[in-house]
Design an enzyme around this catalytic site. Structure first.
Site, PDB file in Angstrom:
ATOM      1  N   ASP A  58       0.813  -1.208   0.000  1.00  0.00           N
ATOM      2  CA  ASP A  58       0.000   0.000   0.000  1.00  0.00           C
ATOM      3  C   ASP A  58       0.850   1.263   0.000  1.00  0.00           C
ATOM      4  O   ASP A  58       2.008   1.258   0.426  1.00  0.00           O
ATOM      5  CB  ASP A  58      -0.918   0.026   1.229  1.00  0.00           C
ATOM      6  CG  ASP A  58      -1.926  -1.111   1.236  1.00  0.00           C
ATOM      7  OD1 ASP A  58      -2.244  -1.601   0.139  1.00  0.00           O
ATOM      8  OD2 ASP A  58      -2.376  -1.493   2.332  1.00  0.00           O
ATOM      9  N   LYS A  59       0.246   2.350  -0.451  1.00  0.00           N
ATOM     10  CA  LYS A  59       0.932   3.638  -0.523  1.00  0.00           C
ATOM     11  C   LYS A  59       1.634   3.992   0.788  1.00  0.00           C
ATOM     12  O   LYS A  59       2.799   4.376   0.789  1.00  0.00           O
ATOM     13  CB  LYS A  59      -0.081   4.729  -0.881  1.00  0.00           C
ATOM     14  CG  LYS A  59       0.482   6.146  -0.818  1.00  0.00           C
ATOM     15  CD  LYS A  59      -0.605   7.185  -0.996  1.00  0.00           C
ATOM     16  CE  LYS A  59      -0.061   8.584  -0.769  1.00  0.00           C
ATOM     17  NZ  LYS A  59      -1.121   9.626  -0.813  1.00  0.00           N
TER      18      LYS A  59
END
Length: 302
Positions: free
Chosen positions: A137-138
């Site tokens: 994830d970011k």
């Protein structure tokens, strides 16, 4: 291609932009509002505004816009390369960097940086995700491997599917875990009540997460997690499911939490068999400073 939906009693009085963002996978409310402005959405054969309140039996018809032909440009973005050869490249992704371009976010991603650094990435995932075999994830930092040719891509994908890739994460969770170790075996799928989130649901895909306690604090626990499967948001969903959400997680955690710029989650260990040589490769990366500072903070909490 047009799609349809008949409004149920449970959806009565919901704004149409909110309802469509819930039932159409991977579409935001703002995207739906754009569709409505472009007259791509109708109710009972008539165009409507975004604030239209749905009624039972309404027949909603929408047509998603034609996908534009996209190109992803190389960008001179510094990246922390842990290992590289002719077949694979392993990077330590910083918190805040998106792995690959997506709708509304076509630049400043890890893929843009990789294309600048090395033009020889596998093409199996197309123009948007060259070389990308798995994602983090970011706001999750840590180790990720990309393939530099199609043969390497196939090998790494098979290893992931066969659960032969070693992936261990460090995390800080709310609450004090009582068990030193544990296995969370619960299927994950799209949250039926919020299409922007994932959840443990009976119809979801198999998901297995092992956890182990590193240290217990007054109100938090420092843990490691080992993934058997790689579902979207898996660790975040599983830890929240058992009552110990990740600190800093804006989607699955409490509002009052640690200031760690997103979830306190770091992909620390990555191991896999080299696609060409057959040798086992093992890598470790220390968590970022914001993670370490959060640990120092909870240690000093009364």
């Amino acid at each position: 291609m047009a799609e349809t939906y008949t409004v149920s009693d449970a959806d009565v009085q919901k704004r149409i932009d909110k309802l469509l963002s819930e039932i159409v996978p991977d579409v935001s409310r703002s995207q739906v509002q754009t569709w409505i402005e472009q007259k791509l959405v109708s109710v009972n054969g008539k165009t409507i505004k975004a604030n239209y309140k749905c009624q039972a039996g309404d027949n909603i018809v929408w047509a998603t816009p034609e996908v534009e032909e996209l190109t992803v440009e190389p960008e001179n973005i510094p990246i922390d390369i842990v290992y590289e050869d002719a077949d694979v490249i392993v990077v330590n992704k910083p918190k805040g960097m998106v792995v690959h371009p997506a709708a509304g976010h076509y630049s400043h991603t890890l893929v843009n940086a990789l294309l600048y650094h090395c033009s020889d990435l596998s093409g199996i995932n197309g123009v948007i995700r060259p070389g990308i075999v798995h994602r983090i994830d970011k706001d999750t930092s840590g180790l990720l491997v990309a393939a530099k040719n199609d043969a390497a891509h196939v090998s790494l994908s098979e290893q992931l599917a066969n659960k032969d890739v070693e992936r261990k994460y460090e995390a800080i969770v709310h609450g004090v875990l009582q068990h030193d170790t544990g296995l969370i075996d619960a299927p994950i799928g799209r949250d039926p009540n919020n299409r922007q989130k994932m959840a443990v649901v009976e119809t979801g895909k198999s998901a297995r997460t092992h956890f182990q306690v590193i240290h217990r604090y007054e109100n938090f626990t420092h843990i490691t997690c080992r993934l058997e499967t790689g579902r979207t948001h898996q660790i975040r969903v599983h830890m929240n499911y058992i009552g110990y959400p990740l600190a800093g997680d804006p989607k699955y955690g409490p509002r009052k939490t640690l200031d760690v710029q997103g979830q306190a989650l770091h992909a620390r260990v990555l191991g896999f068999t080299h696609p060409a040589s057959g040798k086992w490769l093992h890598f470790e990366a220390e968590p970022p400073e914001v993670f370490k500072k959060a640990l120092a903070y909870v240690e000093k909490m009364p």
